[in-house]
Design an enzyme around this catalytic site. Structure first.
Site, PDB file in Angstrom:
ATOM      1  N   ARG A  85      39.168  43.910  38.518  1.00  0.00           N
ATOM      2  CA  ARG A  85      38.332  43.445  39.497  1.00  0.00           C
ATOM      3  C   ARG A  85      37.390  44.580  39.977  1.00  0.00           C
ATOM      4  O   ARG A  85      37.478  45.589  39.841  1.00  0.00           O
ATOM      5  CB  ARG A  85      39.316  43.086  40.825  1.00  0.00           C
ATOM      6  CG  ARG A  85      39.800  41.680  40.417  1.00  0.00           C
ATOM      7  CD  ARG A  85      40.731  41.290  41.556  1.00  0.00           C
ATOM      8  NE  ARG A  85      39.650  41.224  43.072  1.00  0.00           N
ATOM      9  CZ  ARG A  85      39.618  41.794  44.120  1.00  0.00           C
ATOM     10  NH1 ARG A  85      40.237  42.998  44.101  1.00  0.00           N
ATOM     11  NH2 ARG A  85      38.851  41.332  45.162  1.00  0.00           N
TER      12      ARG A  85
ATOM     13  N   LYS B  93      51.819  50.357  40.883  1.00  0.00           N
ATOM     14  CA  LYS B  93      51.274  49.129  39.937  1.00  0.00           C
ATOM     15  C   LYS B  93      51.885  49.155  38.787  1.00  0.00           C
ATOM     16  O   LYS B  93      51.955  50.075  38.102  1.00  0.00           O
ATOM     17  CB  LYS B  93      49.752  49.308  39.900  1.00  0.00           C
ATOM     18  CG  LYS B  93      49.069  48.386  39.148  1.00  0.00           C
ATOM     19  CD  LYS B  93      47.690  48.495  39.385  1.00  0.00           C
ATOM     20  CE  LYS B  93      46.916  47.356  38.714  1.00  0.00           C
ATOM     21  NZ  LYS B  93      45.398  47.460  38.702  1.00  0.00           N
TER      22      LYS B  93
ATOM     23  N   ARG C 132      46.821  51.446  56.005  1.00  0.00           N
ATOM     24  CA  ARG C 132      46.227  52.336  57.041  1.00  0.00           C
ATOM     25  C   ARG C 132      47.088  53.342  57.759  1.00  0.00           C
ATOM     26  O   ARG C 132      48.187  52.911  58.123  1.00  0.00           O
ATOM     27  CB  ARG C 132      45.590  51.140  58.071  1.00  0.00           C
ATOM     28  CG  ARG C 132      44.869  52.068  59.247  1.00  0.00           C
ATOM     29  CD  ARG C 132      44.097  51.046  60.066  1.00  0.00           C
ATOM     30  NE  ARG C 132      44.959  49.951  60.524  1.00  0.00           N
ATOM     31  CZ  ARG C 132      45.488  50.178  61.848  1.00  0.00           C
ATOM     32  NH1 ARG C 132      45.206  51.291  62.253  1.00  0.00           N
ATOM     33  NH2 ARG C 132      46.119  49.166  62.399  1.00  0.00           N
TER      34      ARG C 132
END
Length: 254
Positions: A51, A116, A251
């Site tokens: 992506r 991942k 965050r």
């Protein structure tokens, strides 16, 4: 395809040692609509795509990389949440092998304890009178080279690190295709809402503070899951926001 048993007839498989991109191959020359799911797999992709213009890095024997062309009923609306369904299929296949800590990162990554393991790229085929179709590209790390340098915020992992005796590429492909077929049948009949709860159970960032890096703006808030179209729900200081695209990251809260 022997690993698929009686379901093998539902698929057509082409395997090559090397190609530019399995998605590109299926997009450029779509196979005939003969009722089967057409799968194109390669041991190495020289121009594998992810992506947002990213590159899928590839080494011989290091990963399972393939694309599958899925056709939908004529007149069907544009598929919503398709990459999430594909991610859920990969997650279920891994869980069936005994992999623990499987998580899904919106909209297209499969994580193991935050690292991942797999990525997904879904591209819709142009209409122009054709049966609605999508090419679903999947890459799963099997055994990465010791010197592999892959840039990912929370790190990467491979199947060899998750299981004492990981399956080979062909056996894993059969498992993933089996799960894809099962979930896409549900998806075709009832849409993403029927699978939303299963995706939410594996949401890597559920209820955590996240930052969305988009093309036009950046947003911060609490990850409130996904809606019935697969859009990310972000609870911000100004209310709930529906996010259709962007990159999600944790965050840091001071």
């Amino acid at each position: 395809m022997a690993a698929l048993g009686g379901k093998a007839a539902a698929f057509s498989l082409v395997c090559v040692p090397e190609c530019d991109s399995t998605n590109t191959r299926l997009m450029a020359e779509p196979p005939p609509d003969d009722g089967r799911v057409h799968v194109f797999a390669a041991d190495v992709q020289t121009a594998g795509r992810g992506r947002r213009g990213r590159v899928w890095q590839s080494w011989p024997g290091a990963s399972l990389t393939f694309s599958a062309l899925w056709r939908f009923a004529p007149g069907a609306p544009v598929p919503a949440g398709l990459s999430l369904v594909a991610g859920l299929a990969v997650a279920r296949a891994l869980e069936g092998l005994g992999v623990e800590g499987v998580q899904l990162k919106w909209p297209n990554d499969v994580l193991i304890h935050g690292c991942k393991l797999a990525g997904i790229l879904v591209e819709l085929m142009p209409g122009r009178g054709r049966t609605p179709a999508a090419v679903v590209g999947i890459g799963i790390n099997l055994r990465l080279p010791a010197d592999a340098a892959i840039d990912y915020p929370t790190g990467v992992t491979d199947l060899a690190a998750c299981l004492p005796s990981p399956p080979g590429a062909s056996a894993l492909l059969a498992r993933v295709l089996d799960e894809l077929q099962a979930l896409f049948e549900i998806y075709a009949a009832a849409g993403f809402p029927a699978l939303r709860g299963a995706w939410q159970q594996r949401n890597a960032f559920a209820d955590l503070p996240v930052r969305i890096l988009g093309e036009a703006e950046s947003l911060s808030g609490r990850c409130a899951g996904v809606d019935e179209d697969g859009a990310l729900l972000l609870e911000t200081d100004t209310g709930m926001r529906r996010v259709l695209s962007g990159e999600v990251s944790l965050r840091v809260v001071s």
